[in-house]
Design an enzyme around this catalytic site. Structure first.
Site, PDB file in Angstrom:
ATOM      1  N   GLU A  21       0.832  -1.209   0.000  1.00  0.00           N
ATOM      2  CA  GLU A  21       0.000   0.000   0.000  1.00  0.00           C
ATOM      3  C   GLU A  21       0.866   1.258   0.000  1.00  0.00           C
ATOM      4  O   GLU A  21       2.090   1.203   0.127  1.00  0.00           O
ATOM      5  CB  GLU A  21      -0.909   0.029   1.238  1.00  0.00           C
ATOM      6  CG  GLU A  21      -2.288  -0.593   1.027  1.00  0.00           C
ATOM      7  CD  GLU A  21      -3.206   0.288   0.192  1.00  0.00           C
ATOM      8  OE1 GLU A  21      -2.731   1.309  -0.367  1.00  0.00           O
ATOM      9  OE2 GLU A  21      -4.393  -0.046   0.078  1.00  0.00           O
TER      10      GLU A  21
ATOM     11  N   ASN B 190     -10.489   5.276   1.467  1.00  0.00           N
ATOM     12  CA  ASN B 190      -9.595   5.041   0.343  1.00  0.00           C
ATOM     13  C   ASN B 190      -9.776   6.117  -0.729  1.00  0.00           C
ATOM     14  O   ASN B 190     -10.667   6.968  -0.634  1.00  0.00           O
ATOM     15  CB  ASN B 190      -9.852   3.657  -0.273  1.00  0.00           C
ATOM     16  CG  ASN B 190      -8.944   2.589   0.305  1.00  0.00           C
ATOM     17  OD1 ASN B 190      -7.737   2.782   0.414  1.00  0.00           O
ATOM     18  ND2 ASN B 190      -9.510   1.451   0.677  1.00  0.00           N
TER      19      ASN B 190
ATOM     20  N   ASP C  20     -10.274   1.081  -4.362  1.00  0.00           N
ATOM     21  CA  ASP C  20      -9.213   1.160  -3.349  1.00  0.00           C
ATOM     22  C   ASP C  20      -8.463   2.475  -3.556  1.00  0.00           C
ATOM     23  O   ASP C  20      -9.072   3.500  -3.815  1.00  0.00           O
ATOM     24  CB  ASP C  20      -8.310  -0.072  -3.452  1.00  0.00           C
ATOM     25  CG  ASP C  20      -7.636  -0.415  -2.124  1.00  0.00           C
ATOM     26  OD1 ASP C  20      -6.956   0.463  -1.563  1.00  0.00           O
ATOM     27  OD2 ASP C  20      -7.767  -1.553  -1.649  1.00  0.00           O
TER      28      ASP C  20
END
Length: 291
Positions: free
Chosen positions: A17, A147, A198
């Site tokens: 991430e 997100n 996301d």
């Protein structure tokens, strides 16, 4: 237009991430949230540095060539990349052991937007905070999985999604402070599309690139929310895109291996890797945080 990203780094991250390109160092940084780790690689995909922490780290903002501000489990810390020194800047939900930080990004004004969520996922007990020049302000409440936080090049529009809603929202922002200056409204309803929205980033033309968890792709949305193109990724759990390279025309893409069963891992042997694709459009330089 549909293209396919190539494997750049077979990093096998449990939860890759928070990628960003550090122009002064000519390095791509990203996190493995589940392994409490930060990595840095050159544009060719060679890992040049890595750091292991004793707490969850999820995202970062650039201070200068040698220092970052990291979003941790319960606050922001200034981190010296050269010597590993840590200076705690501010606490965020320190009294809530159930929560951690998640998706974060720096606004062109130098404001850092920081999302929080319940570690076990599900309850809408997370928030989004605005941090700038030592001041922390809560700007969004009742979030399950924050997100897609990203901003238009002029700093006048912010984007955000609470992933389970499958809706990407937008809001007017003050370009000088990065604070919301209007109401949130629908940018793109992606409920009929692939996967779940996301992480996201906006390119220099004002188009939004959104990673699709469970969708094997990154989707480029035009400023009106329509789909402009799709970048295929050969693994399912696609987490976040970031522009980098010398001309900012390489799109780097992090992915995750967590929750995949043995059969799916056998199919997705490079799950958790970092992928890349060279594009005909440049991203935006990463803004520096105003501490």
């Amino acid at each position: 237009m549909t293209e396919t990203a190539r494997l750049l780094i077979d990093s096998k991250s449990e939860l890759g991430e928070g990628p960003f390109w550090h122009a002064a160092r000519q390095q791509l940084f990203w996190f493995d949230i589940n392994e409490q780790s930060l990595f840095a690689a050159n544009a060719s995909g060679e890992i040049e540095d890595s750091w292991l922490f004793n707490e969850t780290v999820t995202a970062a903002a650039i201070v200068d060539e040698h220092n970052l501000v990291l979003a941790t489990e319960n606050g922001l810390i200034e981190f010296d990349l050269n010597v590993g020194g840590i200076n705690r800047l501010i606490d965020i939900e320190r009294d809530n052991e159930a929560n951690r930080s998640n998706d974060c990004r720096v606004h062109p004004s130098g404001a850092f937007w920081i999302g929080t969520m319940v570690k076990e996922e599900g309850p809408k007990e997370g928030s989004v905070y605005h941090y700038r020049a030592g001041k922390l302000t809560k700007i969004i409440e009742n979030v399950a999985i924050p997100n897609a936080t990203c901003f238009s090049p002029d700093g006048k529009t912010a984007y955000f999604t609470d992933t389970p809603t499958k809706k990407i929202l937008k809001c007017a922002t003050d370009p000088e402070t990065g604070l919301p200056a209007g109401e949130w409204e629908l940018f793109a309803d992606v409920s009929e599309g692939r996967g779940w929205p996301d992480g996201a980033v906006v390119d220099s033309e004002g188009y939004l690139w959104n990673a699709k968890w469970g969708g094997n792709c990154v989707v480029r949305h035009a400023p009106d929310g329509s789909i402009d193109r799709i970048i295929e990724v050969p693994v399912s759990q696609v987490t976040c895109p970031a522009f980098g390279g010398k001309d900012l025309k390489t799109l780097f893409i992090t992915t995750a291996a967590k929750t995949l069963g043995a059969e799916q891992l056998a199919e997705e042997k490079v799950a958790g890797g970092v992928f890349a694709i060279d594009l005909d459009v440049a991203g935006q330089p990463e803004p520096k945080i105003v501490i």
